[in-house]
Design an enzyme around this catalytic site. Sequence first.
Site, PDB file in Angstrom:
ATOM      1  N   HIS A  19     146.213  89.208 111.022  1.00 18.22           N
ATOM      2  CA  HIS A  19     146.068  90.643 111.281  1.00 18.22           C
ATOM      3  C   HIS A  19     146.308  90.927 112.762  1.00 18.22           C
ATOM      4  O   HIS A  19     147.017  91.873 113.118  1.00 18.22           O
ATOM      5  CB  HIS A  19     144.674  91.115 110.879  1.00 18.22           C
ATOM      6  CG  HIS A  19     144.276  90.642 109.517  1.00 18.22           C
ATOM      7  ND1 HIS A  19     142.975  90.387 109.161  1.00 18.22           N
ATOM      8  CD2 HIS A  19     145.022  90.356 108.415  1.00 18.22           C
ATOM      9  CE1 HIS A  19     142.927  89.971 107.905  1.00 18.22           C
ATOM     10  NE2 HIS A  19     144.151  89.935 107.443  1.00 18.22           N
ATOM     11  N   ASP A 116     145.068  98.356 110.590  1.00 18.32           N
ATOM     12  CA  ASP A 116     145.567  97.440 109.567  1.00 18.32           C
ATOM     13  C   ASP A 116     144.858  97.739 108.251  1.00 18.32           C
ATOM     14  O   ASP A 116     143.939  98.564 108.188  1.00 18.32           O
ATOM     15  CB  ASP A 116     145.461  95.978 110.018  1.00 18.32           C
ATOM     16  CG  ASP A 116     144.051  95.392 109.978  1.00 18.32           C
ATOM     17  OD1 ASP A 116     143.244  95.785 109.117  1.00 18.32           O
ATOM     18  OD2 ASP A 116     143.744  94.514 110.809  1.00 18.32           O
TER      19      ASP A 116
END
Length: 366
Positions: A19, A116
């Site tokens: 991420h 995200d």
Amino acid sequence: MDLHKPTHVVLLSSPGLGHLIPVIELGKRFTLHHNFKVTVLAVTSQTSQAEAQILNSALTSSLCHVIEIPSSDLTGLLHQNDAALTRLCVTMREARPTIRSILSKITPRPSTLIVDVFCTEAIPIARELNILSYVYVASHAWFLALLLYSPVLDEKIEGQYVDQKEPLKIPGCNPVRPEDVFDPMLDRNDRQYKEYLKIGNGILRSDGVLVNTWEELQRKDLEALREGGLLSRELNMKIPVYGVGPLVRQPEIETSSFTESVLTWLDEQPSESVVYVSFGSGGTMSFEQMTELAWGLELSERRFVWVVRAPIEGATDAAFFTTGSGVVNEIEMVKYLPEGFRGSNKFDISQQRNSSLGIRMENVSM
């Protein structure tokens, strides 16, 4: 109004290399290609050495301003066997007060918040502060399609997905076989499945989605997701979907001798002849699975590069929050490979980052 003031974009990342790295690379793209001022809010696990190295690298590049947000105390909020997805969602939920505080005070005032997929619960904060919100999907458009359509599948299908006899249809996209569903969909009674559905619903509350893909690669899926597309109509989507890829991490200026040796070896191989085997920054295998994979690779008689880490019994995501912790040397790693595997191959094995070892092999006749 100062017409020369650069656009300020804030990017929010959940813990994990898979991420953090894509978010930082997106931030670099905004800075280098659009002259945006970029601030990265990185919620960290504080247990991953590799994660700390990536943050330090981002800080030294000076392309993005990075604000680290340590994870909150999650005592009492998680069970011992909760999956990584559940841990991520709970971590980001508990970080909301800190995120709200930073967004309300940071200067210059940001025009956009990009999160995200595990940070969608921050979207209402952006709306409250009158900041545009976008979701960045570091994976591909078909992943996004299934993620968004999963709440509909949840209403339409009874029983476990893996027990279905027919593929699960996604309007305008290729269907997914029951045995190929994402991990959170394997058990609809598991807590991570509920969190997974929340993510799908949360994305639709944003002002748009950025996907790490491009038109020529996934035109069919992107068209299904956009206005007028079959999936877009089914979901009554009101948000745009942009293909912004491919976004990849640039190679480091200084590389290790091992990396150089692997690249040199790859350059010597015929085109499209090498298989790359890696299960991500946090993926693990049991000793039995590692043995099966080793013999499978050998019997394939294909050249391959395999990123290896010591086996762990239990969940496949067991190393997600501890990537890079501990030291594994060549002697220790070789003992996990099946007996005879080393003698029947020409290979090189050396230490590399993230507590894993890279093995490059060229199979020879037995």
